[in-house]
Design an enzyme around this catalytic site. Structure first.
Site, PDB file in Angstrom:
ATOM      1  N   GLY A  68       0.838  -1.195   0.000  1.00  0.00           N
ATOM      2  CA  GLY A  68       0.000   0.000   0.000  1.00  0.00           C
ATOM      3  C   GLY A  68       0.870   1.241   0.000  1.00  0.00           C
ATOM      4  O   GLY A  68       2.095   1.167  -0.010  1.00  0.00           O
ATOM      5  N   GLY A  70       0.927   5.679   1.309  1.00  0.00           N
ATOM      6  CA  GLY A  70       0.324   6.753   2.085  1.00  0.00           C
ATOM      7  C   GLY A  70       1.007   8.060   1.769  1.00  0.00           C
ATOM      8  O   GLY A  70       1.811   8.152   0.834  1.00  0.00           O
ATOM      9  N   ALA A  71       0.689   9.083   2.578  1.00  0.00           N
ATOM     10  CA  ALA A  71       1.214  10.415   2.313  1.00  0.00           C
ATOM     11  C   ALA A  71       2.730  10.477   2.439  1.00  0.00           C
ATOM     12  O   ALA A  71       3.384  11.259   1.740  1.00  0.00           O
ATOM     13  CB  ALA A  71       0.575  11.409   3.278  1.00  0.00           C
ATOM     14  N   SER A  72       3.306   9.638   3.301  1.00  0.00           N
ATOM     15  CA  SER A  72       4.743   9.737   3.545  1.00  0.00           C
ATOM     16  C   SER A  72       5.567   8.665   2.845  1.00  0.00           C
ATOM     17  O   SER A  72       6.792   8.711   2.899  1.00  0.00           O
ATOM     18  CB  SER A  72       5.017   9.680   5.050  1.00  0.00           C
ATOM     19  OG  SER A  72       4.490   8.489   5.599  1.00  0.00           O
ATOM     20  N   GLY A  73       4.935   7.705   2.191  1.00  0.00           N
ATOM     21  CA  GLY A  73       5.725   6.700   1.497  1.00  0.00           C
ATOM     22  C   GLY A  73       4.948   5.459   1.111  1.00  0.00           C
ATOM     23  O   GLY A  73       3.747   5.350   1.333  1.00  0.00           O
ATOM     24  N   VAL A  75       4.571   1.187   1.209  1.00  0.00           N
ATOM     25  CA  VAL A  75       4.818   0.061   2.120  1.00  0.00           C
ATOM     26  C   VAL A  75       5.006  -1.215   1.312  1.00  0.00           C
ATOM     27  O   VAL A  75       4.203  -1.523   0.412  1.00  0.00           O
ATOM     28  CB  VAL A  75       3.651  -0.107   3.115  1.00  0.00           C
ATOM     29  CG1 VAL A  75       3.930  -1.277   4.062  1.00  0.00           C
ATOM     30  CG2 VAL A  75       3.428   1.176   3.907  1.00  0.00           C
ATOM     31  N   LYS A  91       8.009   0.470   5.362  1.00  0.00           N
ATOM     32  CA  LYS A  91       7.581   1.750   4.793  1.00  0.00           C
ATOM     33  C   LYS A  91       8.808   2.494   4.291  1.00  0.00           C
ATOM     34  O   LYS A  91       9.711   2.824   5.064  1.00  0.00           O
ATOM     35  CB  LYS A  91       6.846   2.609   5.824  1.00  0.00           C
ATOM     36  CG  LYS A  91       6.381   3.949   5.234  1.00  0.00           C
ATOM     37  CD  LYS A  91       6.024   4.965   6.287  1.00  0.00           C
ATOM     38  CE  LYS A  91       4.665   4.738   6.856  1.00  0.00           C
ATOM     39  NZ  LYS A  91       4.244   5.869   7.725  1.00  0.00           N
ATOM     40  N   ASP A 185      -4.492  10.986  12.648  1.00  0.00           N
ATOM     41  CA  ASP A 185      -4.995  10.476  11.372  1.00  0.00           C
ATOM     42  C   ASP A 185      -5.636   9.101  11.571  1.00  0.00           C
ATOM     43  O   ASP A 185      -5.321   8.141  10.863  1.00  0.00           O
ATOM     44  CB  ASP A 185      -3.872  10.393  10.340  1.00  0.00           C
ATOM     45  CG  ASP A 185      -4.399  10.269   8.908  1.00  0.00           C
ATOM     46  OD1 ASP A 185      -5.576  10.623   8.676  1.00  0.00           O
ATOM     47  OD2 ASP A 185      -3.638   9.814   8.030  1.00  0.00           O
TER      48      ASP A 185
END
Length: 351
Positions: A68, A70-73, A75, A91, A185
């Site tokens: 998957g 997300g905003a920071s990287g 996975v 991640k 979050d």
């Protein structure tokens, strides 16, 4: 439906013994003793492993399988070369801007010092050159997002256990670890399930630590649309009550097995779950929220309790929301739940 509408909540005449007679705030509970299974571990007791970049490349097979993003990287799935063949989730934070470096530091310092049944455990990290990676235990049953919304609805009893697990994890972060942690979050994608379907809170990249002598913190707007508390859009300090608002949304999603926002629904009144649930609660028609769910209908009293707790969590005024300790007590039935104030009879604070 365009934009966000926030409802004005009354600050007086709130029934119930849990509220102070001259205050709209929940009484501050005494900090309870930590249960035996909850621990806060020092780095010495639970050391994080420092991986080299080559080691991580090897255990992820060259970052072959993406789990998957997300905003920071992104996975990736991997497997340690230990005697157990431990599954891991890595991640990889690709863009090392100042903000992502800060988030990396927060994750390492925060998760590395905490341990709880309902938190995803950080096993190690890599900080080599410009590379920043975090190594977590692998959650084999994916996220709450897939659990609730993709395929057959899970059983009512299983959903109850997931809700209680998320609540306990947040209680630990807010009140039982050495330094209070605000996640900022909380959403279904950040609630993961292990092989036994135990719910674990993940992704502390947006977490904001509160120092011992602080009660609130100022930061940029964080979180995900549909789960964000109203105070994010106001020039006020952010407290742990932002997580409680988000939990209220998730609790309704768990009860109803549907997303908070479904704009494509045929009935416009049902498009926003938080509004529809409030309407159903006030009209005594909670059966509409769980239509076709025989197990939930059989447990309608617990459904009513969970919806009432969610509506308390969703109050616009942060001080009107209960603490996570009070939330867990209300969910397990150990305290009486006063009727939550009805926001629908008040004019929106944002036109």
């Amino acid at each position: 439906i365009v934009g966000s509408v926030f409802i004005k909540v009354p600050r007086t005449n709130v029934p119930g013994s849990q509220l102070g007679s001259n205050s709209n705030t929940w009484r501050k509970e005494k900090r309870r003793k930590k249960p035996a299974q909850i621990q806060t571990m020092s780095p010495e007791a639970l050391p994080l492993r420092a991986f080299t970049y080559k080691e991580i490349e090897k255990v992820t097979d060259g970052f072959r399988e993406e789990l998957g993003s997300g905003a920071s990287g992104i996975v990736y799935k991997g497997q340690l070369e230990d005697e157990f063949g431990t599954g891991i989730a890595v991640k990889k934070i690709d863009k090392m801007l100042q903000e992502s470096e800060k988030e990396f530091a927060i994750e390492v310092q925060t998760i590395g010092r905490t341990f709880h049944r309902n938190l995803v455990r950080l096993l190690g990290f890599c900080a080599e050159g410009k590379e920043r990676l975090l190594v977590y235990e692998l959650m084999t049953n994916g996220s709450l997002n897939g659990f609730l919304f993709c395929g057959t609805s899970p059983t009512w009893n299983l959903r109850v256990q997931v809700a209680l697990g998320v609540a306990r994890g947040l209680l630990y972060l807010h009140e039982e670890c050495n330094t209070q942690i605000i996640h900022c979050d909380i959403k279904p994608q950040n609630i993961l399930l292990d092989e036994n379907l135990v719910a674990k809170i993940s992704d502390f990249g947006l977490a904001k630590l509160l120092r011992t002598n602080q009660t609130q913190t100022n930061t940029g707007i964080r979180g995900t649309r549909g789960y964000v508390a109203p105070e994010w859009f106001k020039n006020i300090g952010i407290t742990s009550k932002v997580d409680i608002y988000s939990f209220g949304v998730i609790l309704l999603e768990i009860v109803c097995c549907r997303r908070n926002v479904e704009l494509e629904t045929a009935d416009e009144e049902q498009a926003i779950l938080t509004y529809w649930a409030n309407d159903c609660y006030r009209s005594g028609r909670l059966d509409l929220l769980i239509k076709g769910d025989e197990e939930a209908i059989f447990n309608i009293k617990k459904v009513e309790r969970f919806v009432a707790v969610a509506l308390w969590c969703l109050q616009e005024e942060p001080t009107m929301r209960p603490t996570m300790l009070k939330v867990t007590q209300m969910l397990d039935g150990s305290v009486t739940i006063p009727t939550p104030p009805d926001p629908s009879s008040f004019i929106s604070s944002l036109q």
